[in-house]
Design a protein around this motif. Structure first.
Motif, PDB file in Angstrom:
ATOM      1  N   GLN A  69       1.034  -1.291   0.114  1.00  0.00           N
ATOM      2  CA  GLN A  69       0.190   0.075   0.253  1.00  0.00           C
ATOM      3  C   GLN A  69       0.793   1.629  -0.391  1.00  0.00           C
ATOM      4  O   GLN A  69       0.421   2.461  -0.442  1.00  0.00           O
ATOM      5  N   VAL A  70       1.782   1.397   0.693  1.00  0.00           N
ATOM      6  CA  VAL A  70       2.985   2.471   0.355  1.00  0.00           C
ATOM      7  C   VAL A  70       3.004   3.378  -0.920  1.00  0.00           C
ATOM      8  O   VAL A  70       2.617   4.806  -0.915  1.00  0.00           O
ATOM      9  N   ARG A  71       3.136   2.809  -1.872  1.00  0.00           N
ATOM     10  CA  ARG A  71       2.971   3.304  -3.527  1.00  0.00           C
ATOM     11  C   ARG A  71       1.774   4.702  -3.126  1.00  0.00           C
ATOM     12  O   ARG A  71       2.324   5.631  -3.363  1.00  0.00           O
ATOM     13  N   ASP A  72       0.846   3.660  -2.627  1.00  0.00           N
ATOM     14  CA  ASP A  72      -0.086   4.474  -3.275  1.00  0.00           C
ATOM     15  C   ASP A  72      -0.662   5.672  -2.393  1.00  0.00           C
ATOM     16  O   ASP A  72      -1.424   6.893  -2.304  1.00  0.00           O
ATOM     17  N   GLU A  73      -0.138   5.185  -1.095  1.00  0.00           N
ATOM     18  CA  GLU A  73      -0.340   6.586   0.652  1.00  0.00           C
ATOM     19  C   GLU A  73       0.507   7.401  -0.121  1.00  0.00           C
ATOM     20  O   GLU A  73      -0.275   8.438   0.165  1.00  0.00           O
ATOM     21  N   VAL A  74       1.890   7.124  -0.564  1.00  0.00           N
ATOM     22  CA  VAL A  74       2.800   8.269  -0.575  1.00  0.00           C
ATOM     23  C   VAL A  74       1.815   9.029  -2.076  1.00  0.00           C
ATOM     24  O   VAL A  74       1.405  10.308  -1.639  1.00  0.00           O
ATOM     25  N   VAL A  75       1.347   9.064  -2.910  1.00  0.00           N
ATOM     26  CA  VAL A  75       0.991   9.015  -4.157  1.00  0.00           C
ATOM     27  C   VAL A  75      -0.446  10.051  -3.623  1.00  0.00           C
ATOM     28  O   VAL A  75      -0.678  11.220  -3.812  1.00  0.00           O
ATOM     29  N   GLU A  76      -1.249   9.364  -2.587  1.00  0.00           N
ATOM     30  CA  GLU A  76      -2.423  10.587  -1.580  1.00  0.00           C
ATOM     31  C   GLU A  76      -1.824  11.483  -1.152  1.00  0.00           C
ATOM     32  O   GLU A  76      -2.778  12.223  -0.694  1.00  0.00           O
ATOM     33  N   ALA A  77      -0.483  11.044  -0.336  1.00  0.00           N
ATOM     34  CA  ALA A  77       0.168  12.383   0.338  1.00  0.00           C
ATOM     35  C   ALA A  77       0.365  13.608  -0.850  1.00  0.00           C
ATOM     36  O   ALA A  77      -0.144  14.581  -0.175  1.00  0.00           O
ATOM     37  N   LEU A  78       1.038  13.199  -1.722  1.00  0.00           N
ATOM     38  CA  LEU A  78       1.173  14.375  -3.006  1.00  0.00           C
ATOM     39  C   LEU A  78      -0.256  14.869  -3.169  1.00  0.00           C
ATOM     40  O   LEU A  78      -0.456  16.176  -3.861  1.00  0.00           O
ATOM     41  N   ARG A  79      -1.351  14.410  -3.245  1.00  0.00           N
ATOM     42  CA  ARG A  79      -2.773  15.351  -3.743  1.00  0.00           C
ATOM     43  C   ARG A  79      -2.774  15.955  -2.692  1.00  0.00           C
ATOM     44  O   ARG A  79      -3.524  16.325  -3.284  1.00  0.00           O
ATOM     45  N   LEU A  80      -3.157  15.097  -1.428  1.00  0.00           N
ATOM     46  CA  LEU A  80      -4.058  16.200  -0.200  1.00  0.00           C
ATOM     47  C   LEU A  80      -2.936  17.508  -0.110  1.00  0.00           C
ATOM     48  O   LEU A  80      -3.200  18.569   0.011  1.00  0.00           O
ATOM     49  N   MET A  81      -1.007  17.730  -0.315  1.00  0.00           N
ATOM     50  CA  MET A  81      -0.758  18.650  -0.458  1.00  0.00           C
ATOM     51  C   MET A  81      -0.907  19.314  -1.218  1.00  0.00           C
ATOM     52  O   MET A  81      -0.929  21.108  -0.987  1.00  0.00           O
ATOM     53  N   ARG A  82      -1.350  19.207  -2.429  1.00  0.00           N
ATOM     54  CA  ARG A  82      -1.489  19.767  -3.829  1.00  0.00           C
ATOM     55  C   ARG A  82      -3.298  20.860  -3.758  1.00  0.00           C
ATOM     56  O   ARG A  82      -2.960  21.584  -3.544  1.00  0.00           O
ATOM     57  N   ALA A  90      12.878   2.586  -0.603  1.00  0.00           N
ATOM     58  CA  ALA A  90      12.297   2.947   0.016  1.00  0.00           C
ATOM     59  C   ALA A  90      12.705   4.664  -1.548  1.00  0.00           C
ATOM     60  O   ALA A  90      11.691   5.113  -1.139  1.00  0.00           O
ATOM     61  N   SER A  91      13.184   4.476  -1.904  1.00  0.00           N
ATOM     62  CA  SER A  91      14.004   5.988  -3.349  1.00  0.00           C
ATOM     63  C   SER A  91      12.943   5.432  -4.219  1.00  0.00           C
ATOM     64  O   SER A  91      12.814   6.417  -4.488  1.00  0.00           O
ATOM     65  N   SER A  92      13.008   3.423  -3.799  1.00  0.00           N
ATOM     66  CA  SER A  92      12.170   3.498  -5.756  1.00  0.00           C
ATOM     67  C   SER A  92      10.459   3.398  -5.546  1.00  0.00           C
ATOM     68  O   SER A  92      10.480   4.652  -6.351  1.00  0.00           O
ATOM     69  N   VAL A  93      10.442   3.556  -4.545  1.00  0.00           N
ATOM     70  CA  VAL A  93       8.890   4.005  -4.186  1.00  0.00           C
ATOM     71  C   VAL A  93       8.290   5.597  -4.004  1.00  0.00           C
ATOM     72  O   VAL A  93       7.447   5.615  -4.989  1.00  0.00           O
ATOM     73  N   LEU A  94       9.608   5.747  -3.635  1.00  0.00           N
ATOM     74  CA  LEU A  94       9.299   7.628  -3.699  1.00  0.00           C
ATOM     75  C   LEU A  94       9.242   7.933  -5.603  1.00  0.00           C
ATOM     76  O   LEU A  94       8.751   8.555  -5.544  1.00  0.00           O
ATOM     77  N   ARG A  95      10.311   7.305  -5.667  1.00  0.00           N
ATOM     78  CA  ARG A  95      10.382   7.821  -7.152  1.00  0.00           C
ATOM     79  C   ARG A  95       9.220   7.771  -8.114  1.00  0.00           C
ATOM     80  O   ARG A  95       8.390   8.312  -8.856  1.00  0.00           O
ATOM     81  N   MET A  99       6.549   2.599   7.439  1.00  0.00           N
ATOM     82  CA  MET A  99       5.340   4.226   8.127  1.00  0.00           C
ATOM     83  C   MET A  99       5.418   4.955   7.056  1.00  0.00           C
ATOM     84  O   MET A  99       6.941   5.032   6.202  1.00  0.00           O
ATOM     85  N   VAL A 100       4.834   5.797   6.295  1.00  0.00           N
ATOM     86  CA  VAL A 100       4.809   6.605   5.925  1.00  0.00           C
ATOM     87  C   VAL A 100       4.793   7.703   6.449  1.00  0.00           C
ATOM     88  O   VAL A 100       3.211   8.162   7.153  1.00  0.00           O
ATOM     89  N   HIS A 101       5.384   8.922   6.975  1.00  0.00           N
ATOM     90  CA  HIS A 101       5.043  10.152   7.978  1.00  0.00           C
ATOM     91  C   HIS A 101       4.929  11.778   6.177  1.00  0.00           C
ATOM     92  O   HIS A 101       5.335  11.616   5.024  1.00  0.00           O
ATOM     93  N   ARG A 102       4.523  12.092   6.927  1.00  0.00           N
ATOM     94  CA  ARG A 102       3.466  13.116   5.856  1.00  0.00           C
ATOM     95  C   ARG A 102       3.262  14.215   6.524  1.00  0.00           C
ATOM     96  O   ARG A 102       2.330  14.144   7.709  1.00  0.00           O
ATOM     97  N   SER A 103       4.010  15.104   5.877  1.00  0.00           N
ATOM     98  CA  SER A 103       3.407  16.662   6.698  1.00  0.00           C
ATOM     99  C   SER A 103       2.461  17.847   5.670  1.00  0.00           C
ATOM    100  O   SER A 103       3.323  17.350   3.817  1.00  0.00           O
ATOM    101  N   ALA A 104       1.054  17.855   4.817  1.00  0.00           N
ATOM    102  CA  ALA A 104       0.209  18.483   4.008  1.00  0.00           C
ATOM    103  C   ALA A 104       0.862  19.701   4.268  1.00  0.00           C
ATOM    104  O   ALA A 104       1.241  20.624   2.726  1.00  0.00           O
ATOM    105  N   ALA A 105       1.124  20.749   5.094  1.00  0.00           N
ATOM    106  CA  ALA A 105       1.534  22.109   5.357  1.00  0.00           C
ATOM    107  C   ALA A 105       2.380  22.621   6.375  1.00  0.00           C
ATOM    108  O   ALA A 105       2.762  23.683   6.137  1.00  0.00           O
ATOM    109  N   GLY A 106       3.059  21.598   6.032  1.00  0.00           N
ATOM    110  CA  GLY A 106       4.342  22.198   7.176  1.00  0.00           C
ATOM    111  C   GLY A 106       4.299  22.194   8.490  1.00  0.00           C
ATOM    112  O   GLY A 106       2.373  21.687   9.535  1.00  0.00           O
TER     113      GLY A 106
END
Ligand SMILES: [Zn+2]
Length: 398
Positions: free
Chosen positions: A155-168, A202-207, A274-281
């Motif tokens: 699920q990691v890749r989709d969660e990173v994509v979702e975190a990027l969507r939320l940020m935007r 981890a680097s390849s899933v982020l890319r 664990m996917v750490h994410r901040s949308a607004a910092g």
């Protein structure tokens, strides 16, 4: 762009008191009103995006940060431990991650609960040298819009994509665009956890996630967190200096350190990622940027004061309208002192999105005359109910 420190003073958004200490700004009522509006928006957006919010204390036992790896890898940036006794020392937390790992670990977890998304706007602390501190952009007490997604490997890749969507979504709502996205990778030296396979995965899933999300980025070796690579959202300030607002990180390290697990469909114990994410910092750095980007004239939904009511002649004239605005949860003030011209200039200086003038004609007709700060916004003579309905719509959070 103007320096946010000057605008922050002029607009009475925040204050630094030498007795409180450098890097420990006070949010004055106007700054706090704007921040509260943004925090409410972030909480609502995250709830709609499947997050559950928690509260956790800003300190923990020293042992926790030995376990998390912060003390071995990150001690230079932390305040020294506070010893209560020989065997009992506490640490002001440098990040919220270990507390959220403990939330996951509060009971047994099933694969059916994953991805488990935990959110909190919470305090974290950095022992910055006093020379680098200034205004809101670099502080010692940080209020972070933080979130941790505990998920299965697949699920990691989709969660990173979702975190990027939320940020935007958040950037668009707040009215700014980052200067760039950066993929921060491991560099040379001993500050990084030594596990080459983990770093490669981890680097390849982020890319991959960056490509799926269609985000263009630059790679920066030596800028990773000690436990893993990260995507950084970069900003430029009024002087052209770059800083990181928010991040997405993929972490295989801390779940192992805290021995986190869930039971999969086959009844086997598995390790979550664990996917750490901040949308607004952090609220501090975010507002340093918002103040500069908008030159202090925030969008109406998070403007500290949304409507200034200026009665002419009859002092009672604005009362009904002010009460109706308050009942509709608009941030409103009624100003009586000085000439109408002076009050209009004052509203412009304070960058208030709407001025409502109540002259004799308006008072007699149960209406107000709206003058917007931004061209094209709601304006003209309107009955009180229509004005309040219109303002509620244009001042609503997205
Ligand atoms: Zn974290």
């Amino acid at each position: 762009m103007q320096d946010h420190r000057k605008l922050g003073r002029d607009l009475e958004l925040f204050h630094s008191d030498p007795l409180v200490g450098a890097g420990l700004p006070l949010w004055l009522p106007a700054g706090a009103a704007a921040r509260r509006a943004v925090e409410d928006y972030l909480h609502a957006l995250e709830r709609r995006s499947g997050y559950q919010h928690v509260y956790s204390p800003p300190l923990a036992k020293q042992e926790m940060y030995l376990r998390s790896g912060h003390l071995p890898h990150f001690a230079d940036d932390m305040f020294p431990p506070m010893a209560l006794s020989e065997h009992d020392a506490f640490v002001l937390r440098p990040s919220l991650c270990p507390h959220h790992a403990a939330v996951f670990g509060a009971r047994g977890r099933s694969y059916r609960e994953l991805p488990l998304r935990i959110g909190e706007i919470g305090g974290q602390y950095r022992a910055e040298r006093s020379g680098v501190l200034g205004g809101l952009s670099r502080v010692r007490a940080i209020s972070l819009n933080d979130g941790h997604v505990f998920c299965a490997e697949e699920q990691v890749r989709d969660e990173v994509v979702e975190a990027l969507r939320l940020m935007r979504v958040v950037h668009a709502a707040l009215g700014f665009e980052p200067s760039s996205f950066r993929l921060s990778l491991r560099g040379e030296g001993g500050k990084y956890v030594d596990d080459p396979e983990m770093w490669a995965a981890a680097s390849s899933v982020l890319r991959e996630a960056l490509d799926i999300a269609g985000v263009s980025y630059v790679e920066a070796p030596g800028e990773a967190a000690f436990y893993g690579p990260k995507i950084d959202v970069q900003l430029l300030d009024h002087a052209g200096r770059e800083s990181t607002l928010a991040t997405v990180q993929v972490d295989y390290f801390q779940p192992a350190r805290f021995d986190l697990s869930y039971v999969d469909a086959g009844g086997e114990r598995r390790r979550p990622v664990m996917v750490h994410r901040s949308a607004a910092g952090s609220m501090e750095r975010l507002f340093a940027h918002l103040i500069e980007v908008h030159d202090g004239a925030f969008p109406a939904w998070y403007a500290p004061l949304q409507v200034a009511v200026l009665p002419v002649a009859d002092a009672q004239a604005g009362g009904d309208f002010v009460r109706a605005c308050r009942a509709a949860d608009l941030r409103v003030e009624e100003w009586h002192a000085g000439s109408l011209g002076a009050r209009i200039r004052q509203a412009a200086a304070r960058k208030v999105p709407f001025v409502a003038v109540v002259g004799e004609r308006e008072a007699a007709g149960g209406s107000v005359s709206l003058r917007p700060r931004d061209p094209g916004a709601l304006s003209g003579v309107l009955p009180i109910a229509a004005a309040v309905a219109g303002l509620s719509e244009v001042c609503a959070a997205p």
